[in-house]
Motif scaffolding. Structure first.
Motif, PDB file in Angstrom:
ATOM      1  N   GLU A 153       0.651   8.513 -13.051  1.00  0.00           N
ATOM      2  CA  GLU A 153      -0.702   8.593 -12.510  1.00  0.00           C
ATOM      3  C   GLU A 153      -1.713   8.004 -13.486  1.00  0.00           C
ATOM      4  OE1 GLU A 153      -1.783  12.373 -10.835  1.00  0.00           O
ATOM      5  OE2 GLU A 153       0.263  12.748 -10.154  1.00  0.00           O
ATOM      6  N   GLU A 154      -1.458   8.131 -14.770  1.00  0.00           N
ATOM      7  CA  GLU A 154      -2.335   7.507 -15.772  1.00  0.00           C
ATOM      8  C   GLU A 154      -2.315   5.987 -15.637  1.00  0.00           C
ATOM      9  OE1 GLU A 154      -1.496   8.630 -19.748  1.00  0.00           O
ATOM     10  OE2 GLU A 154      -2.106  10.726 -19.489  1.00  0.00           O
ATOM     11  N   PHE A 155      -1.128   5.419 -15.425  1.00  0.00           N
ATOM     12  CA  PHE A 155      -1.033   3.978 -15.244  1.00  0.00           C
ATOM     13  C   PHE A 155      -1.825   3.531 -14.017  1.00  0.00           C
ATOM     14  CE2 PHE A 155       3.085   4.191 -17.726  1.00  0.00           C
ATOM     15  CZ  PHE A 155       2.618   3.447 -18.801  1.00  0.00           C
ATOM     16  N   VAL A 156      -1.736   4.311 -12.931  1.00  0.00           N
ATOM     17  CA  VAL A 156      -2.481   3.992 -11.718  1.00  0.00           C
ATOM     18  C   VAL A 156      -3.985   4.079 -11.983  1.00  0.00           C
ATOM     19  CG1 VAL A 156      -3.009   4.799  -9.386  1.00  0.00           C
ATOM     20  CG2 VAL A 156      -0.634   4.656 -10.150  1.00  0.00           C
ATOM     21  N   ARG A 157      -4.409   5.133 -12.694  1.00  0.00           N
ATOM     22  CA  ARG A 157      -5.824   5.293 -13.000  1.00  0.00           C
ATOM     23  C   ARG A 157      -6.344   4.127 -13.831  1.00  0.00           C
ATOM     24  NH1 ARG A 157      -5.369  10.199 -13.292  1.00  0.00           N
ATOM     25  NH2 ARG A 157      -4.768  10.421 -15.478  1.00  0.00           N
ATOM     26  N   ARG A 158      -5.535   3.676 -14.773  1.00  0.00           N
ATOM     27  CA  ARG A 158      -5.930   2.513 -15.573  1.00  0.00           C
ATOM     28  C   ARG A 158      -6.072   1.264 -14.710  1.00  0.00           C
ATOM     29  NH1 ARG A 158      -1.860   2.565 -20.537  1.00  0.00           N
ATOM     30  NH2 ARG A 158      -1.968   4.823 -20.837  1.00  0.00           N
ATOM     31  N   ALA A 159      -5.224   1.144 -13.695  1.00  0.00           N
ATOM     32  CA  ALA A 159      -5.325  -0.006 -12.788  1.00  0.00           C
ATOM     33  C   ALA A 159      -6.671  -0.016 -12.087  1.00  0.00           C
ATOM     34  CB  ALA A 159      -4.186   0.028 -11.771  1.00  0.00           C
ATOM     35  N   TRP A 160      -7.151   1.159 -11.627  1.00  0.00           N
ATOM     36  CA  TRP A 160      -8.470   1.221 -10.990  1.00  0.00           C
ATOM     37  C   TRP A 160      -9.547   0.778 -11.983  1.00  0.00           C
ATOM     38  CZ3 TRP A 160      -5.337   1.378  -7.545  1.00  0.00           C
ATOM     39  CH2 TRP A 160      -4.695   2.458  -6.984  1.00  0.00           C
ATOM     40  N   GLN A 161      -9.433   1.235 -13.217  1.00  0.00           N
ATOM     41  CA  GLN A 161     -10.435   0.875 -14.226  1.00  0.00           C
ATOM     42  C   GLN A 161     -10.430  -0.616 -14.525  1.00  0.00           C
ATOM     43  OE1 GLN A 161      -9.201   3.417 -17.433  1.00  0.00           O
ATOM     44  NE2 GLN A 161      -9.983   5.289 -16.473  1.00  0.00           N
ATOM     45  N   ARG A 162      -9.324  -1.273 -14.289  1.00  0.00           N
ATOM     46  CA  ARG A 162      -9.219  -2.717 -14.535  1.00  0.00           C
ATOM     47  C   ARG A 162      -9.560  -3.548 -13.306  1.00  0.00           C
ATOM     48  NH1 ARG A 162      -3.417  -2.371 -17.780  1.00  0.00           N
ATOM     49  NH2 ARG A 162      -4.277  -1.501 -19.723  1.00  0.00           N
ATOM     50  N   GLY A 163     -10.042  -2.910 -12.248  1.00  0.00           N
ATOM     51  CA  GLY A 163     -10.512  -3.651 -11.085  1.00  0.00           C
ATOM     52  C   GLY A 163      -9.555  -3.688  -9.913  1.00  0.00           C
ATOM     53  N   TRP A 164      -8.355  -3.095 -10.038  1.00  0.00           N
ATOM     54  CA  TRP A 164      -7.380  -3.130  -8.961  1.00  0.00           C
ATOM     55  C   TRP A 164      -7.684  -2.057  -7.931  1.00  0.00           C
ATOM     56  CZ3 TRP A 164      -3.163  -6.605  -8.909  1.00  0.00           C
ATOM     57  CH2 TRP A 164      -3.080  -7.420 -10.036  1.00  0.00           C
ATOM     58  N   GLN A 165      -7.221  -2.269  -6.699  1.00  0.00           N
ATOM     59  CA  GLN A 165      -7.336  -1.304  -5.629  1.00  0.00           C
ATOM     60  C   GLN A 165      -5.942  -1.003  -5.086  1.00  0.00           C
ATOM     61  OE1 GLN A 165     -10.233  -2.531  -2.694  1.00  0.00           O
ATOM     62  NE2 GLN A 165     -11.943  -2.294  -4.129  1.00  0.00           N
ATOM     63  N   PRO A 166      -5.793   0.071  -4.292  1.00  0.00           N
ATOM     64  CA  PRO A 166      -4.456   0.449  -3.815  1.00  0.00           C
ATOM     65  C   PRO A 166      -3.693  -0.677  -3.130  1.00  0.00           C
ATOM     66  CG  PRO A 166      -5.996   2.223  -3.391  1.00  0.00           C
ATOM     67  CD  PRO A 166      -6.809   1.083  -3.922  1.00  0.00           C
ATOM     68  N   ALA A 167      -4.349  -1.408  -2.226  1.00  0.00           N
ATOM     69  CA  ALA A 167      -3.652  -2.486  -1.516  1.00  0.00           C
ATOM     70  C   ALA A 167      -3.203  -3.585  -2.473  1.00  0.00           C
ATOM     71  CB  ALA A 167      -4.557  -3.075  -0.435  1.00  0.00           C
TER      72      ALA A 167
END
Length: 384
Positions: A49-63
């Motif tokens: 979940e931390e990796f996913v949260r970092r993805a949001w912070q880097r501009g990524w979205q779920p899709a």
């Protein structure tokens, strides 16, 4: 406390062995450590979940994440990623616009495997997530307040009508009917855009251009990116293709972004169907060069549709001359937003069209899907 440290230590050792290494031996070592210690599972999930949260912070979205996982890994990795995304996003009181739809489309269902196979798949997924670079954000991260309220006037009746027309165009087996339905849908889109611009001007709306990412999947992604660019340009948006990650970022005002997604998806379905039919006819004649035919077909289809869409947009806009200053201001705002997001961009060029039959068939298909009521143009030629 000691148990928690122990579980964290197992995960850390597994990550040290496998996460940043590219060889199978290192991956097997990390997976063996995790498989041998069921007590580390909770910590492993937390770190995911931390990796996913970092993805949001880097501009990524779920899709975006799901699309990349599906492209680079296997379907069971997609299910693992979807479970992580669902778990991580449950903790937010507020999610950005468009996230609800993306989360609703996450594939469900679990994946049954032995502990070693499961640990291997998790590490493969985490290795991909850990290496995600920062990309241009197209909206606020989860939990943040949106910069302004998303306008809802004019929706959903108009978009529902457009969606219904395009669905009929995709389903019909008669090219003339598909042409008429698509033409009417594009005309409604253009008028919808004018209505929204006029309303924003009258109410002095603080609305600003936004952005959305649209997947551009292989094969023949160059032609698909050109088609999306044509649809975006005709609907007062700008599209920038990220070839490395398989998506285009479309910049524009929200009502225009919605219709770009609808029309691009529909035209891609229509073009693919027409290509399959034309290819079958070619095969009956003994033709075997399938790949070059498809490439040239889709390039011609995208190239010709760009001209037709632009023509329809100009015709509808000319009927409302008093809105020209408003539209010009909105065009400037869209261009400025796109330039800020992508200060260094290159133009996608039509290339790789080497099959004359494919080019002519693609041009004819674009003419059948044309979006104005004028006479069909002449046959296209291969680009030099």
């Amino acid at each position: 406390m000691a148990a928690g440290h122990s579980e964290g230590g197992v995960v850390e050792r597994a990550f040290a062995a496998a996460l940043y290494a590219g060889d199978d031996a290192a991956l097997d070592t990390g997976a063996s450590l995790l498989a041998a210690d069921p007590a580390a599972d909770a910590e492993l999930d937390r770190r995911g979940e931390e990796f996913v949260r970092r993805a949001w912070q880097r501009g990524w979205q779920p899709a975006d994440v799901v699309r990349l996982v599906r492209r680079d890994l296997e379907e069971h990795h997609v299910r693992l990623a979807s479970a992580l995304i669902a778990a991580e996003t449950r903790g937010y009181e507020r999610l950005p616009p468009r996230w609800a739809a993306q989360l609703a489309e996450l594939p469900g269902g679990g994946w049954r495997a032995d502990r070693f196979s499961y640990a291997t798949a998790v590490l493969e997924l985490y290795r991909l997530l850990a290496r995600l670079p920062a990309i241009e954000p197209v909206g606020p991260p989860p939990g943040a307040a949106p910069p302004h309220a998303v306008p809802v006037h004019g929706e959903p009746r108009m978009l529902a009508r457009i969606r219904a027309l395009l669905a009929k165009a995709e389903a019909t087996g008669y090219p003339e009917e598909a042409e008429a339905l698509t033409a009417k849908a594009q005309e409604l889109m253009a008028r919808h855009s004018l209505d929204e611009a006029a309303l924003a001007a009258r109410t002095h709306s603080p609305d600003e251009p936004g952005a959305v990412r649209i997947g551009v999947d292989a094969p023949y992604e160059t032609a698909k990116a050109i088609l999306l660019d044509a649809v975006a340009s005709a609907n007062r948006c700008r599209a920038v293709w990220n070839e490395a990650f398989g998506f285009s970022t479309v910049v524009g005002f929200e009502p225009d972004l919605e219709v770009v997604e609808l029309l691009y998806t529909s035209l891609l379905v229509q073009g693919t169907g027409a290509m399959t039919k034309a290819e079958a006819e070619q095969r009956k004649g003994g033709r075997k060069r399938t790949k070059t035919f498809r490439q040239s077909f889709l390039l011609a289809y995208a190239h010709r549709l760009g001209d037709r869409l632009a023509s329809t947009s100009r015709r509808v806009t000319a009927e409302e001359p008093t809105l020209l200053p408003v539209l010009a201001a909105r065009d400037v705002a869209v261009t400025a937003r796109a330039d800020r997001m992508f200060p260094e961009t290159t133009t996608t060029r039509v290339r790789g069209a080497t099959d004359e039959a494919g080019w002519h068939h693609g041009t004819a298909a674009a003419d059948r899907a044309r979006t104005d009521h004028g006479h069909p143009p002449g046959r296209g030629r291969l680009p030099r």
